[in-house]
Design a protein around this motif. Sequence first.
Motif, PDB file in Angstrom:
ATOM      1  N   SER A 345       1.520  -8.748  12.555  1.00 35.79           N
ATOM      2  CA  SER A 345       0.819  -7.652  11.880  1.00 35.79           C
ATOM      3  C   SER A 345       1.489  -7.378  10.541  1.00 35.79           C
ATOM      4  O   SER A 345       2.551  -7.917  10.228  1.00 35.79           O
ATOM      5  N   GLY A 346       0.867  -6.530   9.763  1.00 36.98           N
ATOM      6  CA  GLY A 346       1.434  -6.207   8.465  1.00 36.98           C
ATOM      7  C   GLY A 346       0.697  -5.072   7.806  1.00 36.98           C
ATOM      8  O   GLY A 346      -0.294  -4.560   8.336  1.00 36.98           O
ATOM      9  N   PRO A 347       1.176  -4.647   6.641  1.00 31.26           N
ATOM     10  CA  PRO A 347       0.543  -3.517   5.948  1.00 31.26           C
ATOM     11  C   PRO A 347      -0.810  -3.898   5.372  1.00 31.26           C
ATOM     12  O   PRO A 347      -0.969  -4.962   4.774  1.00 31.26           O
ATOM     13  N   GLU A 348      -1.772  -3.022   5.574  1.00 30.66           N
ATOM     14  CA  GLU A 348      -3.112  -3.219   5.022  1.00 30.66           C
ATOM     15  C   GLU A 348      -3.360  -2.207   3.910  1.00 30.66           C
ATOM     16  O   GLU A 348      -2.568  -1.293   3.678  1.00 30.66           O
ATOM     17  N   ARG A 349      -4.499  -2.366   3.238  1.00 32.53           N
ATOM     18  CA  ARG A 349      -4.921  -1.387   2.239  1.00 32.53           C
ATOM     19  C   ARG A 349      -5.599  -0.218   2.963  1.00 32.53           C
ATOM     20  O   ARG A 349      -6.636  -0.402   3.601  1.00 32.53           O
ATOM     21  N   PRO A 350      -5.065   0.986   2.882  1.00 29.70           N
ATOM     22  CA  PRO A 350      -5.625   2.114   3.632  1.00 29.70           C
ATOM     23  C   PRO A 350      -6.999   2.541   3.137  1.00 29.70           C
ATOM     24  O   PRO A 350      -7.352   2.382   1.968  1.00 29.70           O
ATOM     25  N   GLN A 351      -7.745   3.127   4.064  1.00 33.00           N
ATOM     26  CA  GLN A 351      -9.083   3.634   3.767  1.00 33.00           C
ATOM     27  C   GLN A 351      -9.063   5.083   3.310  1.00 33.00           C
ATOM     28  O   GLN A 351      -9.835   5.472   2.433  1.00 33.00           O
ATOM     29  N   SER A 352      -8.210   5.906   3.937  1.00 39.38           N
ATOM     30  CA  SER A 352      -8.280   7.356   3.710  1.00 39.38           C
ATOM     31  C   SER A 352      -6.956   7.989   4.117  1.00 39.38           C
ATOM     32  O   SER A 352      -6.129   7.361   4.784  1.00 39.38           O
ATOM     33  N   MET A 353      -6.788   9.265   3.734  1.00 46.13           N
ATOM     34  CA  MET A 353      -5.568   9.994   4.082  1.00 46.13           C
ATOM     35  C   MET A 353      -5.888  11.467   4.235  1.00 46.13           C
ATOM     36  O   MET A 353      -6.787  11.999   3.570  1.00 46.13           O
ATOM     37  N   LEU A 354      -5.154  12.126   5.108  1.00 38.86           N
ATOM     38  CA  LEU A 354      -5.240  13.578   5.258  1.00 38.86           C
ATOM     39  C   LEU A 354      -3.863  14.091   5.669  1.00 38.86           C
ATOM     40  O   LEU A 354      -3.201  13.485   6.522  1.00 38.86           O
ATOM     41  N   VAL A 355      -3.443  15.201   5.068  1.00 43.11           N
ATOM     42  CA  VAL A 355      -2.153  15.801   5.383  1.00 43.11           C
ATOM     43  C   VAL A 355      -2.376  17.137   6.075  1.00 43.11           C
ATOM     44  O   VAL A 355      -3.095  18.001   5.560  1.00 43.11           O
ATOM     45  N   VAL A 356      -1.791  17.286   7.261  1.00 42.17           N
ATOM     46  CA  VAL A 356      -1.748  18.574   7.949  1.00 42.17           C
ATOM     47  C   VAL A 356      -0.372  19.155   7.649  1.00 42.17           C
ATOM     48  O   VAL A 356       0.640  18.641   8.143  1.00 42.17           O
ATOM     49  N   PRO A 357      -0.287  20.192   6.824  1.00 38.86           N
ATOM     50  CA  PRO A 357       1.014  20.675   6.346  1.00 38.86           C
ATOM     51  C   PRO A 357       1.982  20.978   7.480  1.00 38.86           C
ATOM     52  O   PRO A 357       1.607  21.563   8.512  1.00 38.86           O
TER      53      PRO A 357
END
Length: 654
Positions: A345-357
């Motif tokens: 496996s390895g790092p992919e290009r991410p689709q999205s992100m969200l931060v819950v503080p």
Amino acid sequence: MLRSILVILSALLPALLTGPVARAASCDAPAVERFGPASVTGAIVGAAVQDGHAYVVTRGLKPPVLADIDLATRKVVRSVTLPDGPATGEPEGAWATAVSGGKIYVGTYPVPDLYRFDPATGTVERLASFGKNGGFVWSLAAAPDGTLYVGTYPDGRVREYVPATGAVRDFGVLAQGERYVRAVAADDTYVYAGLLDKGKLVRITRADGTVKELASAPTGVGAVAVHGDRVLAAAGDVLIDVRADGTDERRATLEGGTIDMLTVAADDTVYATSRPDGAVHRYRTGDTALTKVADPPSPGDETRRLQLLDDNTLLGFAGSGGMWWLDLRTGQSSFVDLIDAGLPSGPERPQSMLVVPNRAVYIGGHFSMEVRDLRTGDRRRFRMPGEPKDLVRRGDKIYAAIYPSGQIVSVDLRTDQVRSVGYLGHGQQRPWDIEYDPTTDKLVVASAPLGANLNGALSVVDPGTGRIDVYEGVIPDESLMSLSLDPRGGVVYLGGDVLGGGGTPPVKTSASVAAFDLRTRKVLWQVDPIPGHRTFQDIKAHDGLLYGVYKRDSGTWIAMDLATKQVVRQGKLSGYGELTVHRGRVFASTFFGGGNAYELGTEAKLLATGLGDEWYTNPQLHFEPGSWRAWALVGRDLARITLDPRCPALTVNQ
């Protein structure tokens, strides 16, 4: 006296905190923290079977991995990487695989190259290229004599490759305006091609290149199989069954789904998987409908290939990165995660992100969600039913807009439990943006269709009941790329794209923005801010202005007065990306130019460069409350970056 000094100090305190001393302290602090790969994947695209072994190609890794799996032990026994072409660039995956002469052939993207892997020697060689960077080899099939046939994007062509000599023949344009040859199959005499944009099944005579249309469909043809004198083609929920000469056409339907992948047994039984559920179905010539024979071996998954290992065992390859075995007599199945089986496996290009503080960072990957716990630093990963194109929070749940099913799912913040809210339907399989309006307690989704359709949709989702109201063509003859809620609530602004699904010529030349009232469900107004600019990438309402970043022309940004509908500010960024509002300021993160971050005011101020161009969808910034620290990507790593507008522009070394 002391009281006077205190009064003076209290008056000076705000200036001290924002003056040169505070700025120097902020600007001298560590500006970039990196936390390793944002999203790790074992997702696959192409797959093939040969002599008791399966061969799969990863999706999103650079370079892609071709893994050899022993079907007896269900373990990866070796792996190789696909090298980049010196002229065309580095591949990221390979949708197309085929077996010819005991060797494995692989067609890659986003460079449309052809490779050959020899299981006997373990060597990989690059054979040919069928276009420039940005193209795809979408499909690949071997004729009985070993000749290979290659279907490509964006030129919509089929090419012939002769392994013994390396000779290439181009059959030319199969249908005017077609971009995708999504599926190919071949027999001794003909090549059969499934066209995605034009919804056609065509036949090419191998001897002279003559093209004949065998059938047309209401949607794109995504899978083709040939057995004897009959050709099978899957187009949405319709299975076309026709003789190779174009006679005796029959059709069967799949209720409530889309046919995904096909294979034909020796007794002429056709087995098919379906989206979005992943179930297995059966068809025999003369049936008017497909019959379900087994529950989903990998629920909500895509199927990359189906292969009958014997009369009773069906082998399936799951796009999320798995393989399953189905006993056709009992309907029982078993599943193996390919990472657990030893797939590198390895790092992919991410689709999205969200931060819950103060809790966690969520990163959407391909059929997965990666979570970094901000309290402990621990990481975890769980499966998702597709690509989470965008994420939003409502209470104790995250809601994700999923491609390619057009599904909305919820993720429980406490348990990671994933549940379906519902499907957008109406052909809206590309949801681009999702937000939550607390005023009406509704989710709003901007989407584009898949294929030859111009009209996208605004969908209003009730997260409590699951009801979804879809307003197709809310901006006529445009799809929707973005939306932004009015800060006062109740109104959502929409950003359009005149290209729609991309499979039919646009009828407009300028992308629109519109305002939609969520209470009355009516369009309040619609304008075209800049003539000739065809696609908005993102929009954001703030302080009486609607900010927008265009994808076409890439990087053009505007601020439009919402009262007068006039553009009052305009400029150029390095490329397109997403907007965010933080502490009363508007920020943009963009592709190209090395990956940049800006503050948008009367002009664009560069805050950081060198972030890289490794987002799969659009570059994003997620600020922590009350600070200038933003979660983002540096290359493919999750990073926290200080973007204080008072500081000099930051150059990030990847």
